[in-house]
Design an enzyme around this catalytic site. Structure first.
Site, short mmCIF file in Angstrom:
data_model
loop_
_atom_site.label_atom_id
_atom_site.label_comp_id
_atom_site.label_asym_id
_atom_site.label_seq_id
_atom_site.Cartn_x
_atom_site.Cartn_y
_atom_site.Cartn_z
N GLN A 196 0.97 -0.93 -0.30
CA GLN A 196 -0.26 -0.20 0.05
C GLN A 196 1.02 1.30 0.34
OE1 GLN A 196 -3.36 -0.76 -0.57
NE2 GLN A 196 -2.74 -2.07 -0.64
N GLY A 237 -11.83 3.06 4.03
CA GLY A 237 -10.71 2.02 2.90
C GLY A 237 -10.27 2.63 2.64
N HIS A 238 -9.46 2.11 1.32
CA HIS A 238 -7.66 2.57 1.15
C HIS A 238 -8.52 3.26 -0.44
CE1 HIS A 238 -6.90 -1.36 -1.28
NE2 HIS A 238 -7.89 -1.37 -0.81
N ASN A 239 -7.85 4.42 -0.46
CA ASN A 239 -8.53 5.59 -1.87
C ASN A 239 -9.84 6.08 -1.72
OD1 ASN A 239 -6.06 3.47 -2.94
ND2 ASN A 239 -5.85 5.53 -4.05
N SER A 257 -12.19 3.01 -2.52
CA SER A 257 -12.54 4.16 -3.90
C SER A 257 -13.51 4.10 -3.89
CB SER A 257 -11.74 2.88 -4.84
OG SER A 257 -10.32 2.58 -4.97
#
Lengths: 334, 334, 334
Positions: A196, A237-239, A257
């Site tokens: 990540q 969550g990521h992004n 995302s």
């Protein structure tokens, strides 16, 4: 601190009806307020409590003024006036600006002398902490983190490497910002971790509640825009991208995302799918699930409220066969 | 670190089409990649971005090769190739192998000299920490814990007494492993706590996300098998069993004594009832509720997606009476 | 510790059938117990395992006595008897009553000399800690907190300022008590924080699971009554009230100003709306959503259990149009 009503009227913009010299020491509820306290009536549900209040002053709307038994601060937004007055009467505690001898600081850090680093804080290398910021006990701040001005980390917070935090931010205990996102590739039935590489960019005037988590981006950053307010135990969550002044209530799961627009309100315990887009000014009521993008502002819901357990048991059997039942009915009707 | 494409082809097993000497320094997205960066195309949804990419190389499938404007690494599993290359370009930071003077270590501990114990770590008695393991700042490791080789505890993690952690494990901040399970017996309307005598056995190559919790067994152990990947804010109850290479997304609640097979995928914000068994190779999509055992591999769902709030209000009134409505219709139809 | 069956019979009130001198060293399951161990049969589902148990004694009900191959402790509440015996055999570890030299203590604190303060604890000013209480490593206790007698804070817990904790309480790692509630007023599309002036009052004999959070009141206190048991990752909003001996399973979200009565049981992953009232003796099964007040004791549910993904897809399309479909059917039927 204390203030007279004239002062509170000025601070809040509300019109004073009554004694400008009346001294206020505290806020309280309509029911419990007594002499020296100010209260507010913003929910018509509680209007009948107004007549009996023993408060020295009440913040209320024009319509309720006639029933006010004491001094009044009148506004068409009583709750907002209350917020301003409470902030005035209960200013955030000032800290002394010092590095506790029990804090551990890495190399090449740039910590403003007006900032406070509490006991048992561990700070990595190349960390920047700007003016008037407070880092509470037990916080861990990894390498290359940058924290803005006048920001507050209450206690036991973890900021992972390279995370960037804005000005006037409040992070509550147990918050984790910048842990790895959940990125995995499959190979022969096993999972291979995806590094990540991105980070988290958290804007100004953001508040994050206790034990909430915001993951770093896989590539590029997870972005929390200015003015976003996040309650406890929220997972981002990521992004993910959260637009300006959006508010997210407790226990929301926001998958990777996901893109949330400006001024949205996400109700508690709701879940938002990954890789979808929610436009500006969307309200999601509590316990809802958002599977697909929402392109039109408005209020959206999907919670199923409880019924008596026996009725529920029968209903879910029907629900499990809903499509078939309806097909059968339709067929008979034709 | 940097690598040439020939090296990345070798590392990943992907076929190189283009310049083997081209130097790659970083990964990035199709849109944002520039000279010296490698990107990937694994989702056909983004295929139109390929033509315009400024990356020095693209990982893609045979079908997309004809549209690639630059060097290519060709594979039928581009995302897996990306994972391998990203792991190669971004190796996990090596630690120095030392016990920080601000760490507190109990008696009779066995800490390998190649392991790193960071500042403000508190370690109890009889703790074993094997080679190349990293314990980040603020971690608390209670008595009789055993941790394998090459394992990483990022920061502010709590391992309760007698917990056993495998090799190549990654635990993210705020993780709590081995807290007491929720075991209570009733007596005259009050609750009597059941001592939680078991522990947690966490296998090799497991990753646990930020603020996730795994309770110790009531009697016998909670077991997380090799290769299991757990996202943030997941709760795993006492005596649960999670089979090899199962992946559990964020905010999942896995109740006590649930048994999950191998290679399952549990979608975010789902809940699994206690004392049930889910066989191997089951996929539960996000926001689903699993009340009963699942004996057949496959994909299972129960999330209710949002609709406009006004429509929802009418639908849930119908839903609350679904069984009765259908009975009434059936009766009329007969 | 060890005990003979005569002793365990006396401690638990169960009738002994067999050898009073038989020594018991441990508890175990019906399947795994061996010589020197006691087990229990409280779930008829496992009755067939009784015949083959190798335990030295079994706690069971009168009905099962005839099938018991070894010593028996007979009771009409075998699980409760088990609880009493397990508590007797596994007493809570006693601590030595000392302040670790690596703890940081503020001014004007009143810490009983029989209490234990572990390494890396940070305690603010004016904190009171009563007799026999244990504060584990990494805990942060802010100013003006009061903690009762014989209370246990395992590790890495945060108690915010002015929080009040009762006697015989157990707090598991990662718990945060007294963080600010989610109070916001809107002004021109931005959010203004409402100071959270209240606190948290947590009664006697309360247990709070790992990473659970209980917010302080906006005005007045959030109240957790005596005997309440809270599992992991539970979120309790500001000014909530939880009545005596209510049990709340993992991952429950309890919104602000919710009122829960006595002896309720809230199933895992359920959500309770704010500003509603649930009367005494209500059971909410897991994954349910409570939107409105519940005035009648009973069992309530709303979880939707999983079906095969293909069937689910068809059902939710029907559900999204449920009201319209039923209207259409009704119209045709008339």
């Amino acid at each position: 601190m204390s203030a007279i009503l004239a002062e509170l009227s000025k601070v809040s913009g509300a019109r004073l009806v009554g004694d400008p010299e009346c001294v206020i020491n505290a806020v309280n509820t309509l029911d419990l307020a007594s002499t020296g306290e100010i209260t507010f009536l913003s929910n018509r549900h509680y209007a009948n409590r107004l007549l009996k209040t023993k408060a020295s002053a009440v913040i209320l709307s024009e319509n309720d003024l006639k029933n006010c038994p004491t001094n009044a601060l009148v506004s068409n937004a009583p709750y907002l006036v209350y917020a301003k007055i409470a902030n005035y009467l209960y200013p955030i505690k000032q800290h002394h600006g010092a590095i506790n001898e029990k804090a551990v600081i890495g190399q090449k850090c740039n910590i403003d002398h007006t900032s406070t680093i509490s006991a048992n804080v561990v700070i990595g290398d190349n960390v920047t902490i700007n003016a008037e910021t407070y880092i509470g006990p037990g916080c861990v701040i990894a390498d290359n983190v940058c924290i803005g001005e006048n920001t507050i980390l209450i206690a036991n917070i973890t900021l992972c490497h390279d995370v960037c935090i804005g000005n006037n931010v409040i992070l509550h205990p147990g918050v984790v910002i910048g842990a790895d996102g959940f990125g995995l590739a499959q190979e022969n039935g096993e999972w291979l971790k995806i590094p990540q590489i991105g980070s988290v960019n958290l804007g100004n005037n953001v508040e994050v509640g206790a034990n909430s988590t915001i993951d770093r981006g896989a590539i590029g950053n997870t972005i929390i825009s200015n003015g976003v307010k996040i309650d406890n135990q929220v997972q981002i969550g990521h992004n993910a991208f959260v637009g300006e002044n959006t508010a997210i209530a407790g226990c929301v799961a926001l998958a990777g995302s996901a893109y949330i627009g400006k001024r949205c309100q996400i109700g508690g315990a709701s879940s938002i799918n990954g890789h979808i887009e929610i436009t500006d000014d969307v309200i999601i009521t509590g316990m809802s699930g958002v599977a697909n993008s929402i392109k039109t502002p408005g209020v959206y819901s999907s919670a199923i409220p409880v019924t008596d357990n026996k009725i529920w048991k029968r209903n879910i059997i029907r629900f499990k066969n809903l499509d078939q039942i309806i097909k059968k009915i339709m067929f008979k009707l034709e």
